[in-house]
Design an enzyme around this catalytic site. Structure first.
Site, PDB file in Angstrom:
ATOM      1  N   GLU A  61       0.908  -1.258   0.352  1.00  0.00           N
ATOM      2  CA  GLU A  61       0.209   0.065   0.042  1.00  0.00           C
ATOM      3  C   GLU A  61       0.932   1.284   0.187  1.00  0.00           C
ATOM      4  OE1 GLU A  61      -0.181  -2.757   2.058  1.00  0.00           O
ATOM      5  OE2 GLU A  61      -2.079  -2.993   2.975  1.00  0.00           O
ATOM      6  N   CYS A  90      -1.814  -2.936   7.068  1.00  0.00           N
ATOM      7  CA  CYS A  90      -1.569  -2.601   8.605  1.00  0.00           C
ATOM      8  C   CYS A  90      -1.444  -1.142   9.251  1.00  0.00           C
ATOM      9  CB  CYS A  90       0.146  -3.203   8.628  1.00  0.00           C
ATOM     10  SG  CYS A  90       1.183  -1.774   7.935  1.00  0.00           S
TER      11      CYS A  90
HETATM   12  N1  THU Z   1       2.338  -6.386   4.375  1.00  0.00           N
HETATM   13  C1  THU Z   1       1.972  -5.561   3.305  1.00  0.00           C
HETATM   14  O1  THU Z   1       2.319  -5.236   2.195  1.00  0.00           O
HETATM   15  N2  THU Z   1       0.661  -4.705   3.724  1.00  0.00           N
HETATM   16  C2  THU Z   1      -0.132  -4.765   4.720  1.00  0.00           C
HETATM   17  O2  THU Z   1      -0.789  -4.015   4.964  1.00  0.00           O
HETATM   18  C3  THU Z   1       0.221  -5.799   5.661  1.00  0.00           C
HETATM   19  C4  THU Z   1       1.690  -6.590   5.753  1.00  0.00           C
HETATM   20  C5  THU Z   1       3.466  -7.039   4.061  1.00  0.00           C
HETATM   21  C6  THU Z   1       4.666  -6.774   4.801  1.00  0.00           C
HETATM   22  C7  THU Z   1       5.444  -8.076   4.671  1.00  0.00           C
HETATM   23  O3  THU Z   1       6.193  -8.261   3.737  1.00  0.00           O
HETATM   24  C8  THU Z   1       4.408  -9.247   4.815  1.00  0.00           C
HETATM   25  O4  THU Z   1       3.048  -8.522   4.206  1.00  0.00           O
HETATM   26  C9  THU Z   1       4.161  -9.909   5.953  1.00  0.00           C
HETATM   27  O5  THU Z   1       4.127  -8.858   6.946  1.00  0.00           O
END
Ligand code: THU
Length: 138
Positions: A61, A90
């Site tokens: 994002e 997140c």
């Molecule tokens: N991750 C995202 O790309 N977006 C989110 O909103 C949640 C987490 C990624 C970070 C990491 O590479 C993987 O997902 C596991 O946490």
């Protein structure tokens, strides 16, 4: 607040899901794809890019938002986020999205391209700390 057609939603989800194939996820094996549409109609995708120094990883994002902002776009309509299991953005990504507008629509979809939830940044981050918070009197 804009309304999106089913077709518009699906095409953004599909775009995010295609981008997801380019995620760099050797550590988590949890690819995430995002597709952001600006108010001017431009589209920016993002994927998570991990790093051997784990905290240096960046989420899909934020990549999409930073790509857009670095290309001169600051007003967003909608972002689609696709993960295998329909996971939710997140906290750091919610905060970065909030900087550019609480009304941005967030489409959360799974790896089959199925819309799991439609929400807004406002709903995902209530009582957000925004640019206005810096100057607002209590
Ligand atoms: N991750 C995202 O790309 N977006 C989110 O909103 C949640 C987490 C990624 C970070 C990491 O590479 C993987 O997902 C596991 O946490």
């Amino acid at each position: 607040m804009i309304t999106l057609t089913k077709e518009e939603k699906q095409s953004l989800i599909d775009l995010a899901n295609e981008a997801r194939r380019r995620a760099y996820v050797p550590y988590s094996n949890y690819p995430v794809g995002a597709a952001l549409r600006t108010k001017t109609g431009r589209l920016f995708t993002g994927v998570n890019v991990e790093n051997a120094a784990y905290p240096t990883t960046i989420c899909a994002e934020r990549v999409a938002v930073f790509k857009a902002v670095s290309e001169g776009e600051r007003e967003f309509e909608v972002i689609a986020v696709v993960t295998d299991n329909g996971g939710s953005p997140c906290g750091s990504c919610r905060q970065v999205l909030a900087e550019f507008g609480l009304d941005t629509i967030v489409l959360i979809a799974d790896g089959q391209g199925k819309l799991i939830k439609q929400t807004t940044v406002q709903e995902l981050l209530p009582e957000a700390f925004t640019p206005e918070s810096l100057s607002r009197k209590v």
